[in-house]
Motif scaffolding. Structure first.
Motif, PDB file in Angstrom:
ATOM      1  N   ASN A 110       0.812  -1.220   0.000  1.00 25.72           N
ATOM      2  CA  ASN A 110       0.000   0.000   0.000  1.00 25.72           C
ATOM      3  C   ASN A 110       0.851   1.277   0.000  1.00 25.72           C
ATOM      4  N   VAL A 111       2.159   1.135  -0.091  1.00 23.90           N
ATOM      5  CA  VAL A 111       3.057   2.292  -0.023  1.00 23.90           C
ATOM      6  C   VAL A 111       3.522   2.639  -1.429  1.00 23.90           C
ATOM      7  N   SER A 112       3.374   3.916  -1.774  1.00 25.67           N
ATOM      8  CA  SER A 112       3.814   4.361  -3.097  1.00 25.67           C
ATOM      9  C   SER A 112       5.341   4.465  -3.124  1.00 25.67           C
ATOM     10  N   GLU A 113       5.889   4.537  -4.310  1.00 23.49           N
ATOM     11  CA  GLU A 113       7.334   4.680  -4.481  1.00 23.49           C
ATOM     12  C   GLU A 113       7.816   5.996  -3.857  1.00 23.49           C
ATOM     13  N   ASN A 114       7.021   7.045  -4.030  1.00 23.69           N
ATOM     14  CA  ASN A 114       7.351   8.352  -3.461  1.00 23.69           C
ATOM     15  C   ASN A 114       7.375   8.283  -1.928  1.00 23.69           C
ATOM     16  N   GLU A 115       6.386   7.609  -1.359  1.00 27.30           N
ATOM     17  CA  GLU A 115       6.308   7.453   0.092  1.00 27.30           C
ATOM     18  C   GLU A 115       7.488   6.626   0.611  1.00 27.30           C
ATOM     19  N   ALA A 116       7.867   5.594  -0.140  1.00 29.99           N
ATOM     20  CA  ALA A 116       9.002   4.755   0.246  1.00 29.99           C
ATOM     21  C   ALA A 116      10.296   5.562   0.219  1.00 29.99           C
ATOM     22  N   ALA A 117      10.457   6.435  -0.776  1.00 29.89           N
ATOM     23  CA  ALA A 117      11.650   7.284  -0.867  1.00 29.89           C
ATOM     24  C   ALA A 117      11.725   8.233   0.331  1.00 29.89           C
ATOM     25  N   LYS A 118      10.565   8.766   0.729  1.00 31.47           N
ATOM     26  CA  LYS A 118      10.527   9.642   1.902  1.00 31.47           C
ATOM     27  C   LYS A 118      10.878   8.869   3.177  1.00 31.47           C
ATOM     28  N   MET A 119      10.412   7.619   3.249  1.00 33.82           N
ATOM     29  CA  MET A 119      10.752   6.770   4.402  1.00 33.82           C
ATOM     30  C   MET A 119      12.263   6.566   4.487  1.00 33.82           C
ATOM     31  N   ILE A 120      12.881   6.324   3.340  1.00 33.12           N
ATOM     32  CA  ILE A 120      14.324   6.118   3.314  1.00 33.12           C
ATOM     33  C   ILE A 120      15.050   7.375   3.786  1.00 33.12           C
ATOM     34  N   ASP A 121      14.593   8.530   3.340  1.00 32.84           N
ATOM     35  CA  ASP A 121      15.198   9.795   3.781  1.00 32.84           C
ATOM     36  C   ASP A 121      15.084   9.967   5.298  1.00 32.84           C
ATOM     37  N   ARG A 122      13.909   9.662   5.831  1.00 29.99           N
ATOM     38  CA  ARG A 122      13.722   9.773   7.286  1.00 29.99           C
ATOM     39  C   ARG A 122      14.628   8.784   8.018  1.00 29.99           C
ATOM     40  N   TYR A 123      14.759   7.591   7.470  1.00 27.36           N
ATOM     41  CA  TYR A 123      15.620   6.579   8.070  1.00 27.36           C
ATOM     42  C   TYR A 123      17.076   7.058   8.091  1.00 27.36           C
ATOM     43  N   ILE A 124      17.540   7.587   6.976  1.00 25.95           N
ATOM     44  CA  ILE A 124      18.915   8.095   6.894  1.00 25.95           C
ATOM     45  C   ILE A 124      19.128   9.215   7.910  1.00 25.95           C
ATOM     46  N   ASN A 125      18.147  10.108   8.030  1.00 27.09           N
ATOM     47  CA  ASN A 125      18.256  11.204   8.992  1.00 27.09           C
ATOM     48  C   ASN A 125      18.328  10.694  10.429  1.00 27.09           C
ATOM     49  N   LEU A 126      17.527   9.685  10.748  1.00 20.51           N
ATOM     50  CA  LEU A 126      17.573   9.115  12.092  1.00 20.51           C
ATOM     51  C   LEU A 126      18.912   8.431  12.364  1.00 20.51           C
ATOM     52  N   GLN A 127      19.456   7.753  11.360  1.00 22.77           N
ATOM     53  CA  GLN A 127      20.758   7.106  11.524  1.00 22.77           C
ATOM     54  C   GLN A 127      21.858   8.147  11.739  1.00 22.77           C
ATOM     55  N   ALA A 128      21.775   9.258  11.016  1.00 21.69           N
ATOM     56  CA  ALA A 128      22.748  10.345  11.191  1.00 21.69           C
ATOM     57  C   ALA A 128      22.632  10.944  12.595  1.00 21.69           C
ATOM     58  N   GLU A 129      21.400  11.088  13.058  1.00 26.31           N
ATOM     59  CA  GLU A 129      21.170  11.602  14.409  1.00 26.31           C
ATOM     60  C   GLU A 129      21.757  10.647  15.455  1.00 26.31           C
ATOM     61  N   LYS A 130      21.559   9.355  15.226  1.00 34.45           N
ATOM     62  CA  LYS A 130      22.120   8.341  16.125  1.00 34.45           C
ATOM     63  C   LYS A 130      23.644   8.422  16.167  1.00 34.45           C
ATOM     64  N   LEU A 131      24.257   8.566  14.999  1.00 35.36           N
ATOM     65  CA  LEU A 131      25.714   8.647  14.917  1.00 35.36           C
ATOM     66  C   LEU A 131      26.228   9.878  15.662  1.00 35.36           C
ATOM     67  N   GLU A 132      25.530  10.978  15.520  1.00 37.97           N
ATOM     68  CA  GLU A 132      25.916  12.208  16.225  1.00 37.97           C
ATOM     69  C   GLU A 132      25.821  12.010  17.741  1.00 37.97           C
ATOM     70  N   ILE A 133      24.769  11.356  18.176  1.00 37.06           N
ATOM     71  CA  ILE A 133      24.598  11.064  19.607  1.00 37.06           C
ATOM     72  C   ILE A 133      25.739  10.182  20.108  1.00 37.06           C
ATOM     73  N   GLU A 134      26.092   9.161  19.338  1.00 41.36           N
ATOM     74  CA  GLU A 134      27.193   8.261  19.722  1.00 41.36           C
ATOM     75  C   GLU A 134      28.514   9.020  19.809  1.00 41.36           C
ATOM     76  N   ASN A 135      28.787   9.876  18.819  1.00 38.05           N
ATOM     77  CA  ASN A 135      30.032  10.655  18.834  1.00 38.05           C
ATOM     78  C   ASN A 135      30.110  11.565  20.056  1.00 38.05           C
ATOM     79  N   GLU A 136      29.024  12.247  20.354  1.00 43.63           N
ATOM     80  CA  GLU A 136      28.995  13.132  21.533  1.00 43.63           C
ATOM     81  C   GLU A 136      29.173  12.329  22.819  1.00 43.63           C
TER      82      GLU A 136
END
Length: 148
Positions: free
Chosen positions: A83-109
């Motif tokens: 039920n997920v469009s390709e556009n919606e899936a691309a947005k999910m991937i972007d959000r996932y990447i952003n959360l992973q970057a946030e996690k990495l920043e937290i780990e570094n700090e």
């Protein structure tokens, strides 16, 4: 006679601790066990512990916030990807990447913050101790579930 009395006292004490932990939510029990395990594994001095635990707890809280975001954004509503469009899936991937970057920043700090509190050698020991704790916890869970 004295030995039997001591044994009885120790048994009652252990049963009391067991009852106490059984009354607390599982998450609190696990956290208490983790604190004891890490303190022992790292051989923290009193001074180190006083500085270490606030930094560690702040880090754990930040990671829990990330986990909440992950559950909100990638929870059960996306289990059926038909039920997920390709556009919606691309947005999910972007959000996932952003959360992973946030996690990495937290780990570094976190690591930088720890280096000002405990020796670098103990920081490395912390990583190993956390992994060992997770393994033991998983083993206990599997044992209780009958999975060996």
């Amino acid at each position: 006679m004295i030995m039997n009395r001591r044994l009885l006292i120790v048994f009652v004490f252990l049963m009391g601790i067991n009852w106490f932990y059984a009354q607390r939510p599982a998450k609190d029990r696990i956290k208490a066990l983790k604190v004891a395990y890490l303190t022992e594994q790292l051989s923290l001095t009193k001074e180190e512990a006083q500085q270490f635990w606030p930094v560690y707890n702040e880090h754990e809280d930040a990671l829990e916030d990330i986990r909440k975001k992950e559950r909100q954004q990638f929870g059960s509503r996306f289990e059926d990807m038909s039920n997920v469009s390709e556009n919606e899936a691309a947005k999910m991937i972007d959000r996932y990447i952003n959360l992973q970057a946030e996690k990495l920043e937290i780990e570094n700090e976190f690591i930088k913050g720890l280096q000002g509190v405990i020796p670098s050698k103990k920081v490395i020991q912390l990583f190993r101790a956390e992994n060992n704790f997770k393994k033991r916890l998983l083993q206990q869970y599997r044992k209780r579930q009958g999975g060996g």
